[in-house]
Design an enzyme around this catalytic site. Structure first.
Site, PDB file in Angstrom:
ATOM      1  N   ALA A  61       0.278  -0.672   0.146  1.00  0.00           N
ATOM      2  CA  ALA A  61      -0.137  -0.154   0.012  1.00  0.00           C
ATOM      3  C   ALA A  61       0.946   1.107   0.310  1.00  0.00           C
ATOM      4  CB  ALA A  61      -0.818   0.358   0.991  1.00  0.00           C
ATOM      5  N   GLY A 100       0.808  -5.059   1.271  1.00  0.00           N
ATOM      6  CA  GLY A 100      -0.425  -5.135   0.421  1.00  0.00           C
ATOM      7  C   GLY A 100      -0.134  -6.140  -1.120  1.00  0.00           C
ATOM      8  N   GLU A 103      -0.551  -9.536   0.017  1.00  0.00           N
ATOM      9  CA  GLU A 103      -1.844 -10.147   0.069  1.00  0.00           C
ATOM     10  C   GLU A 103      -2.356  -9.778  -0.923  1.00  0.00           C
ATOM     11  OE1 GLU A 103      -1.908  -6.449   3.229  1.00  0.00           O
ATOM     12  OE2 GLU A 103      -2.933  -7.433   4.564  1.00  0.00           O
ATOM     13  N   GLU A 123       4.969  -5.083   7.865  1.00  0.00           N
ATOM     14  CA  GLU A 123       3.934  -3.701   8.074  1.00  0.00           C
ATOM     15  C   GLU A 123       4.468  -3.617   9.622  1.00  0.00           C
ATOM     16  OE1 GLU A 123       2.893  -6.270   5.244  1.00  0.00           O
ATOM     17  OE2 GLU A 123       1.115  -5.845   4.486  1.00  0.00           O
TER      18      GLU A 123
HETATM   19  C1  3H9 Z   1       0.820  -2.022   3.449  1.00  0.00           C
HETATM   20  O1  3H9 Z   1       0.795  -2.031   2.675  1.00  0.00           O
HETATM   21  C2  3H9 Z   1      -0.102  -1.704   4.522  1.00  0.00           C
HETATM   22  C3  3H9 Z   1      -1.602  -3.170   3.872  1.00  0.00           C
HETATM   23  O2  3H9 Z   1      -1.345  -3.957   4.734  1.00  0.00           O
HETATM   24  C4  3H9 Z   1      -2.299  -3.036   4.402  1.00  0.00           C
HETATM   25  C5  3H9 Z   1      -3.499  -1.789   3.563  1.00  0.00           C
HETATM   26  C6  3H9 Z   1      -4.778  -1.299   4.548  1.00  0.00           C
HETATM   27  N1  3H9 Z   1       4.220   3.375  -0.308  1.00  0.00           N
HETATM   28  O3  3H9 Z   1      13.639   2.374  -0.244  1.00  0.00           O
HETATM   29  P1  3H9 Z   1      13.523   2.785  -1.610  1.00  0.00           P
HETATM   30  C7  3H9 Z   1       9.010   4.820  -2.757  1.00  0.00           C
HETATM   31  S1  3H9 Z   1       1.362  -1.575   4.505  1.00  0.00           S
HETATM   32  C8  3H9 Z   1       4.857   4.418  -1.212  1.00  0.00           C
HETATM   33  O4  3H9 Z   1      14.830   3.742  -2.017  1.00  0.00           O
HETATM   34  P2  3H9 Z   1      14.605   0.092  -2.615  1.00  0.00           P
HETATM   35  C9  3H9 Z   1      10.221   5.184  -1.746  1.00  0.00           C
HETATM   36  O5  3H9 Z   1       9.178   6.207  -1.284  1.00  0.00           O
HETATM   37  C10 3H9 Z   1       3.312  -1.720   2.903  1.00  0.00           C
HETATM   38  N2  3H9 Z   1       6.585   4.672  -1.275  1.00  0.00           N
HETATM   39  O6  3H9 Z   1      13.813   1.482  -2.858  1.00  0.00           O
HETATM   40  C11 3H9 Z   1      11.034   5.596  -3.036  1.00  0.00           C
HETATM   41  O7  3H9 Z   1      11.124   6.618  -3.232  1.00  0.00           O
HETATM   42  P3  3H9 Z   1      11.246   7.920  -3.460  1.00  0.00           P
HETATM   43  C12 3H9 Z   1       4.067  -2.575   3.590  1.00  0.00           C
HETATM   44  C13 3H9 Z   1       7.008   3.659  -2.236  1.00  0.00           C
HETATM   45  O8  3H9 Z   1      15.372  -0.346  -3.353  1.00  0.00           O
HETATM   46  C14 3H9 Z   1      11.378   4.389  -4.361  1.00  0.00           C
HETATM   47  O9  3H9 Z   1       9.779   3.884  -3.920  1.00  0.00           O
HETATM   48  N3  3H9 Z   1       5.245  -1.947   2.724  1.00  0.00           N
HETATM   49  C15 3H9 Z   1       6.737   2.621  -0.917  1.00  0.00           C
HETATM   50  O10 3H9 Z   1      15.729   0.365  -1.597  1.00  0.00           O
HETATM   51  C16 3H9 Z   1      11.753   3.261  -3.940  1.00  0.00           C
HETATM   52  O11 3H9 Z   1      11.743   2.291  -3.266  1.00  0.00           O
HETATM   53  C17 3H9 Z   1       6.767  -1.731   3.001  1.00  0.00           C
HETATM   54  O12 3H9 Z   1       6.390  -1.976   3.813  1.00  0.00           O
HETATM   55  C18 3H9 Z   1       5.560   2.377  -0.298  1.00  0.00           C
HETATM   56  N4  3H9 Z   1       4.801   0.918   0.157  1.00  0.00           N
HETATM   57  O13 3H9 Z   1      13.998  -0.726  -2.003  1.00  0.00           O
HETATM   58  C19 3H9 Z   1       7.379  -1.311   2.052  1.00  0.00           C
HETATM   59  N5  3H9 Z   1       7.708   1.523  -0.615  1.00  0.00           N
HETATM   60  O14 3H9 Z   1      12.463   7.467  -5.075  1.00  0.00           O
HETATM   61  C20 3H9 Z   1       8.410  -0.645   2.089  1.00  0.00           C
HETATM   62  C21 3H9 Z   1       8.474   2.058  -1.541  1.00  0.00           C
HETATM   63  O15 3H9 Z   1      11.046   9.358  -4.032  1.00  0.00           O
HETATM   64  N6  3H9 Z   1       9.161  -0.263   1.340  1.00  0.00           N
HETATM   65  N7  3H9 Z   1       7.854   3.445  -1.943  1.00  0.00           N
HETATM   66  O16 3H9 Z   1      12.400   8.024  -2.264  1.00  0.00           O
HETATM   67  C22 3H9 Z   1      10.660  -1.268   1.177  1.00  0.00           C
HETATM   68  O17 3H9 Z   1      10.618  -1.645   2.157  1.00  0.00           O
HETATM   69  C23 3H9 Z   1      11.272  -0.736   0.327  1.00  0.00           C
HETATM   70  O18 3H9 Z   1      11.228   0.619  -0.800  1.00  0.00           O
HETATM   71  C24 3H9 Z   1      11.743  -1.931  -1.228  1.00  0.00           C
HETATM   72  C25 3H9 Z   1      12.670  -1.021  -2.260  1.00  0.00           C
HETATM   73  C26 3H9 Z   1      12.219  -3.062  -0.743  1.00  0.00           C
HETATM   74  C27 3H9 Z   1      10.130  -2.258  -1.546  1.00  0.00           C
END
Ligand code: 3H9
Length: 687
Positions: A61, A100, A103, A123
């Site tokens: 999400a 998500g 999910e 999360e």
């Molecule tokens: C969820 O899913 C809740 C659900 O269960 C239920 C809902 C009802 N959203 O980290 P990076 C952006 S909660 C928005 O530099 P990497 C990040 O800000 C979510 N933006 O790259 C960055 O932006 P910018 C659960 C996101 O290769 C760009 O993408 N998910 C999100 O080092 C690149 O990211 C997580 O907790 C997001 N979800 O790592 C995963 N994710 O370029 C969170 C990333 O403008 N994400 N961005 O600065 C991560 O752990 C890492 O970003 C990931 C990539 C491993 C995916």
């Protein structure tokens, strides 16, 4: 943001595309819903394959939307639509499927992954729980015990582990989309709905075990995850409703707001206002480190670990040998602990060269001086380096207190001078303050930030001022700590109150670890420079006994085993005697007062720093404290806390302190009145 549909015989391939990680923003969820609906209505479509464009399947999400939009229900509806699809849906997971994103995949009828893919429900790291069915479907699919482990740790698992646990049905080292399309074409696939699976037989035991293993913490997410799993019954809808309620409650918690602020902030600090993201950078592969003390050695290890080559210049043979020895030992320990292979350690060591003359720096791309903290020494060293390096090589100073602009004036081309303020131990601490001098060239600043990223650091730009962002704020915090000691608190009470609130380590223990002599030297300088800003001399009395902390076996505390602090009656007597000597009747001080004064001191100075333009935004200040000073991530940082208080209340509370003893220290930062008058949150300055 788009979903592309392509036809492959009777199979439709739906490819999600949204930003770097295909995050599920409300617009993206809508696009997915429309594409899925069209596929379901398409009479020629018999099966559907879902995948993501770019490197990731889906990062979950959209974290940036949680505060503003209601994506949760739309995502749940989409997931329900996927699972109930009368046509089989296969998830083709070529890259990470997180939150998500996983999910979504759990609601598909089949899951294939590339062997390099990672799957996880992180999360909990955001103070949340998997709120789109994850807590109900994952335990049904792989068992409650393994599912709880994944959700409570928040750490993604490899495709190999996912296959072993039954999370995915197949793995390939080739094209996973092609494999999914082939599977769809090969036979009529059964509609295996995860939500239809019965509760796993290990449910009760796994919930009890997880509860027993729960550690107290500031986030309620771990406990809520266990509660959700406990709710699993054959009635999926009831479990999903419980999960949705628990998710909503966490979403508005302080810890989740703070953890999301930290996630987004860590990425935001890399964006420097006024610097184009595509500015050409200077190539950095070989770095000269001048000085083989603790800091220089730590910096060298950090560089070697990140794949760079290091030439260390240390004029004294024995000091160079010591540095080399420490580097070797640190790498050997990494091998022993299984962090790296012996071959990798050898490769890192092979990239290290030690030298006792500046001439060795001729080929380097960057020089970092880490010599004694004295202007004359630092400028002499950088001048000597400038005389031998290429004209485009960057000259960096690791100063923590000196005026970088004065240092830059000492060399012929100040535009190539930048500050790289590492925190000790430099190979471990994640914070790097990148100090922008008045004349630092934009590409030099951008290159320094890129280097920080390569080193795995959270790099924050600071303007030039004494102490930069972190130490300047920490000094005001410590000023209150020493006043509290003379007014009536004891060190163990101050440390316990602040640790209980969320600091990783109380200030007395911290300064014993850092070395009380360092603070003493700074206070001696301040006494001359700022006679109108006194501090309590009680701490100097302790230093005068030669009690510098862990390194001398005694500081504010005693260290019988060299590491574990225990309160020392001698120090308690000294503190009591000091209060009597200055004629101050000691009073009972509450833990609340300790936290109030220490936190507000940080906030006030942090806001002053933002107001002066030393930090670009409040979030920069917060990231400095999270990564350099043990400020609890679940508390978001001093200026995240400032917004929880709000500018008007902050003004009132600071004014109240200003009427008390040493009220002069509570001159409010001008930004407080400005934002109170505007009725705006400090976080609006992050935009
Ligand atoms: C969820 O899913 C809740 C659900 O269960 C239920 C809902 C009802 N959203 O980290 P990076 C952006 S909660 C928005 O530099 P990497 C990040 O800000 C979510 N933006 O790259 C960055 O932006 P910018 C659960 C996101 O290769 C760009 O993408 N998910 C999100 O080092 C690149 O990211 C997580 O907790 C997001 N979800 O790592 C995963 N994710 O370029 C969170 C990333 O403008 N994400 N961005 O600065 C991560 O752990 C890492 O970003 C990931 C990539 C491993 C995916």
């Amino acid at each position: 943001m788009s979903v592309t549909t392509t036809r492959h015989g009777a199979t439709l391939l739906l490819t999600m595309e949204n930003g770097a990680v295909n995050a599920l923003s409300s617009a993206h969820i809508k696009a997915l819903h429309e594409a899925l609906t069209a596929a379901l209505n398409d009479p020629d479509c018999r099966a559907i394959v879902l995948t993501g464009a770019g490197k990731f399947f889906c990062g979950g999400a959209d974290i940036a939307e949680f505060d503003t939009g209601g994506t949760a229900d739309d995502l749940r509806d989409l997931i329900e639509q996927l699972e109930q699809s009368p046509k089989p849906v296969i998830a083709a997971i070529h890259g990470a499927a997180l939150g998500g994103g996983l999910e979504l995949a759990l609601a598909c009828h089949h899951r294939l992954a590339h062997q390099a893919a990672k799957l996880g429900l992180p999360e909990v790291t955001l103070g949340l729980l998997p709120g789109a069915g994850g807590t109900q479907r994952l335990p049904r699919l792989i068992g409650a015990g393994p599912a709880l482990a994944m959700m409570l740790l928040g750490k993604p698992v490899s495709a190999k582990l996912a296959q072993a646990s039954g999370l995915i049905d197949g793995m390939t080292d080739g094209d996973v989309v092609a494999a999914a399309l082939a599977l769809a074409a090969s036979a009529a696939l059964p509609l295996r709905r995860t939500g239809d699976l019965p509760p796993s037989s290990d449910l009760t035991q796994a919930v009890a075990d997880a509860r027993e293993g729960l550690r107290p913490g500031l986030s309620h997410a771990p406990a809520a995850i266990i509660d959700c799993v406990e709710q699993i019954t054959p009635d999926l809808a009831a479990g999903l409703a419980y999960e949705a309620g628990a998710f909503a409650a966490l979403l508005v918690s302080e810890a989740s707001g703070a953890l999301r602020h930290a996630f987004l902030g860590e990425r935001q600090v890399a964006r420097i206002p006024g610097l184009p993201r595509d500015l050409p950078l200077r190539a950095i592969e070989t770095v000269g480190v001048i000085g083989g003390g603790t800091m220089g050695t730590g910096i060298a290890i950090a560089l070697l670990n990140a794949g760079l080559a290091v030439t260390m210049v240390e004029l004294k043979d024995d000091a160079l040998a010591r540095a080399q020895n420490t580097i070797g030992k640190t790498l050997a320990r990494d091998v022993d602990k299984g962090r790296i292979s012996a071959d990798e350690a050898d490769a890192r060591l092979a990239r290290f060269t030690g030298a006792t003359a500046y001439a060795a720096l001729a080929p380097v791309d960057l020089v970092i001086e880490a010599v004694f903290e004295e202007m004359a020494v630092k400028t002499a060293v950088l001048q000597a380096a400038e005389a031998v390096v290429r004209p485009d090589a960057i000259l960096a100073s690791n100063t923590s207190t000196l005026d970088l602009d004065l240092i830059a004036q000492a060399v012929a081309d100040p535009s190539r001078v930048v500050g790289l303020h590492f925190f000790s131990p430099a190979n471990i601490m994640r914070l790097l303050e990148v100090v922008r001098g008045a004349k630092t060239a934009p590409d030099v600043l951008a290159t320094a930030m890129a280097l920080g990223k390569r080193l795995g650091k959270v790099s924050v730009v600071s303007g030039v001022c004494d102490g930069f962002i972190g130490n300047r704020m920490f000094e005001e915090y410590l000023r209150q700590v020493w006043f509290l000691l003379e007014e009536g608190a004891l060190p163990q009470q101050i440390d316990a109150a602040l640790e209980q609130w969320g600091f990783a380590m109380g200030p007395c223990r911290t300064m014993d670890l850092v070395g009380q002599d360092i603070g003493w030297a700074i206070r001696q300088r301040r006494a001359v420079e700022q006679p109108d800003r006194p501090y309590s001399r009680v701490i100097d009395r302790i230093c005068a006994l030669g009690r510098f902390g862990q390194k001398t076996g005694k500081g504010i505390y005693r260290y019988a085993d060299g590491r574990t602090p225990s309160p020392d009656p001698e120090i308690e007597n000294l503190i009591l005697a000091y209060s009597a000597e200055i004629g101050l009747p000691r009073r009972a001080i509450s833990d609340e007062e300790i936290v109030e004064r220490c936190l507000l001191a940080l906030i006030n100075e942090g806001l002053r720093i933002v107001g002066e333009g030393i930090a670009y935004r409040p979030v920069d200040v917060d990231m400095v404290f999270l990564h350099g000073y043990g400020f609890a991530r679940e508390r978001g940082g001093p200026l995240f806390q400032a917004d929880r208080i709000g500018a008007p209340d902050l003004a009132r509370r600071i004014a109240a302190l200003a009427t008390g003893r040493n009220g002069w220290a509570w001159e409010p930062a001008p930004l407080i009145d400005t934002m109170a008058a505007k009725g705006a949150a400090f976080s609006t300055l992050n935009a």
